[in-house]
Design a protein around this motif. Structure first.
Motif: not given
Length: 160
Positions: A133-137
């Protein structure tokens, strides 16, 4: 290196490869011995090389994904800079750079998982990969790159 601030930044591109589910490709770096270091593909720009061409080249080298399987969606408006920690200055890139200056590209992946080949280039840069998920990057990346990853996420958020 006594004064890293005297060194230039290495010209570089980064690639946020996004699949049809809105998940982002990350690879686990082979050369990081200090833990669980994941990152999006990135690499240097050759002298005189077009930025988009450099991004597509780096993507193919690091993931095996050719340009026939992708669509370039966007490029960051400005370069994003990061400095290496002092302990790495002088060890990476022949000691010629203090960090990297990067333009990032949002690229949509139209292939399947079987199209990803980490051994497409010798030597490979990653030994594992996954979709996240993008927000975990920002939580997956080494600390000195977190600010850059947050900026990339902010700029590409509505396009992912």
């Amino acid at each position: 290196m006594s004064d890293a601030s005297a060194l230039p930044y290495r010209p570089c591109v980064g690639i946020m490869l996004v699949n049809g589910d809105g998940l982002v490709f990350v690879g686990k770096r082979i050369d990081n011995k200090e833990g669980d270091a994941w990152q999006m593909p990135q690499g240097g720009v050759d002298e005189g090389e077009d930025l988009k061409r450099a991004a597509l080249r780096e993507l193919a080298e690091e993931t095996g994904v050719g340009e026939e399987l992708v669509t370039v969606i966007a490029q960051t408006r400005e370069e994003l800079l990061y400095d290496l920690p002092n302990k790495l200055v002088g060890k990476l890139w022949g000691g010629k750079y203090r960090g990297q200056r990067q333009f990032w590209f949002l690229i949509r992946f139209g292939g399947g998982d079987s199209d990803i080949k980490l051994d497409a280039h010798n030597p490979p840069e990653f030994n594992e990969w996954k979709w996240v998920a993008p927000d975990t990057l920002p939580d997956m990346i080494v600390p000195f790159k977190k600010r850059v990853y947050r900026a990339v996420l902010e700029e590409f958020h509505d396009l992912i």
